[in-house]
Motif scaffolding. Structure first.
Motif: not given
Ligand SMILES: [Zn+2]
Length: 498
Positions: A67-69, A91-93, A207-209, A241-243, A358-360
């Protein structure tokens, strides 16, 4: 045992693996027959196909849905495919305009399936700071340090942001990415308006908190409280995202808050990646020299990726932020060698329903970028090891015999849960994340006893090992552990028009 219908001759059979499908509970030795990009049969003794791939002694399951690349190039996505990923979503950015991003990826080809959310941060850069957009994340990184877009917006500017996001949703964006942690001047009311827009459109947010209140006691709102409040007040599906990385040493408090919100019926979901260090552009607001102490850091907590240097002083940090604001840095947040920090990281990964994502990060080259199709990667390519290793590391640390989650539950978090998060408004997701007849043949075959990440902070692009075959829409992208160099079978994943 099931039969293939007379009319369907399979293109490919995966022979004799241990088929695991967390949704149906199937866990048995079986063959998997594939035709026209779909799984057509599961069973023993299936008839031979034109292409036979041995899977004996290996697990055969749905490919991983990331979900997060932030990777949006063939080389980085190949590293992800070698880690078992068959769908990589930004999806995060997010990116805005999404139509341009889909068009570029479709034109160039991708080894894995791809998709994008609308980007609140980019829409805000355009509406508040007049920055020109082209549907690439590079625009965000290049302007990450520009304070103009991070300030409080006028009502008219917020209206412009919302209409830009609405246009992206009409173009098939998978949701709305909200990098609110990068815009500390944003009014919490604006965040609620974006969440309300998502709720009305029936799409999730990612969301990136903002900063935790313990880090910045004078903050306008605690970053975790803001997410659960938006879920409660607007009814939006809020994905946290990436808690692990934004909560840092406040993981326990944040998980407790999220758990209570979930029990109260709010649609809050979480994800984590199995690494203690993060990565972002060195110009991010929270990396200003005078703010590092909030996170218990000093300039030496940062490693500037293009040169590999540990940032020696506040002056050097200021210089790098001015000359290369989008230059990537590794940020030591949790210490993987410290038992207390390791426990926090593990808590974020094993929390009920937490997904693996991953936040790749994009590859950075110290020399000129090579031809996108060239392989193997040149030695000067660098990234965060999570780009190449997240899913294999999750399997190694969570799923092995004495791992805290076990195999089926780990796989559920890598494939089924991400599909379920999106399938309400993304029909293609109902055929992904599962290994069942009729599903897309996005499949990973790996050795559960030896699968492991190989990438490290010093050798960040080393591919994972133990991943034997990876199919995307029925086409092998990885075969017998080797990349198939001409395979670009990835398809766009888009939301249906509501
Ligand atoms: Zn982030």
């Amino acid at each position: 045992m099931s039969e293939i219908s007379e009319s369907t001759v399979p293109d490919l059979v995966l022979r004799g693996g241990r088929v695991i499908d967390p949704e149906s509970g199937r866990d048995e030795i079986a063959d998997v027959a594939i035709a026209n990009g779909s799984v057509v049969a599961l069973g023993t003794g299936l008839a031979p196909a034109a292409l036979e791939l041995d899977a004996a002694g290996h697990v055969v399951t749905a490919g991983f849905i990331d979900l997060h690349s932030h990777v949006n190039g063939i080389a980085g996505l190949r590293l992800q495919a070698l880690d078992g990923v068959t769908t990589a979503l930004e999806l995060e950015a997010g990116v805005t305009p999404v139509a341009a991003a889909y068009e570029r990826a479709s034109r160039d080809g991708r080894p894995v399936n791809f998709g994008f959310a609308a980007s609140w941060a980019l829409a805000r850069m355009e509406a508040v700071a007049g920055i020109r957009l082209d549907g690439r994340l590079e625009v965000f990184l290049a302007n990450i340090a520009t304070s103009a877009w991070q300030q409080q917006a006028t009502a008219a500017q917020v209206a412009t942001v919302l209409s830009r996001l609405s246009a992206d949703l009409a173009d098939g964006a998978l949701g709305i990415g909200i990098l609110v942690g990068y815009a500390p001047g944003c009014d919490p009311g604006e965040y609620l308006q974006v969440a309300a827009l998502a709720a009305a459109a029936g799409v999730p947010t990612f969301t990136h908190a903002r900063d935790m209140i313990e880090m910045v006691p004078g903050a306008r709102i605690d970053g975790a409280e803001e997410i659960v409040r938006a879920a409660d007040e607007t009814g939006a599906r809020m994905h946290y995202c990436h808690l692990n990385s934004t909560s840092q040493r406040h993981v326990d408090r944040v998980l407790d808050l999220v758990g209570r919100a979930q029990q109260a019926g709010s649609l809050v979901t979480t994800e984590a990646y199995p690494y203690g260090s993060g990565m972002t552009g060195i110009g991010a607001a929270f990396l200003a020299p005078e703010r590092l102490a909030e996170r218990g850091m000093t300039p030496r907590s940062l490693t500037y990726v293009p040169t590999g240097e540990q940032v020696a002083s506040a002056d050097r940090l200021r210089e790098l932020r001015a000359t290369d604001p989008g230059g990537l840095v590794i940020i030591r947040l949790l210490d993987e060698d410290d038992p207390d920090d390791r426990r926090l990281l593990l808590s974020s990964l094993t929390f009920p329903g937490a997904m693996v994502a991953s936040d790749a990060m994009p590859l950075t080259w110290s020399g000129p970028a090579p031809d996108p199709m060239s392989w193997p990667l040149r030695a000067d390519a660098v990234t965060h090891p999570r780009t190449a290793g997240t899913f294999s590391r999750a399997l190694r640390t969570l799923a092995r015999r004495d791992g805290p989650l076990g195999l089926t539950e780990t796989l559920r978090r890598c494939s089924l849960l991400p599909a379920q998060l999106l399938q309400g408004h993304v029909p293609a997701m109902r055929r992904k994340g599962r290994l069942q007849p009729g599903c897309d043949a996005d499949i990973v075959v790996f050795d559960p006893d030896t699968v492991t990440d190989q990438a490290t902070y010093l050798a960040s692009t080393r591919p994972s090992s133990g991943i034997r075959h990876v199919l995307v829409n029925g086409t092998p992208v990885v075969r017998e552990g080797e990349l198939v160099l001409d395979a670009l079978p990835g398809k766009p994943v888009r939301a249906s028009a509501s």
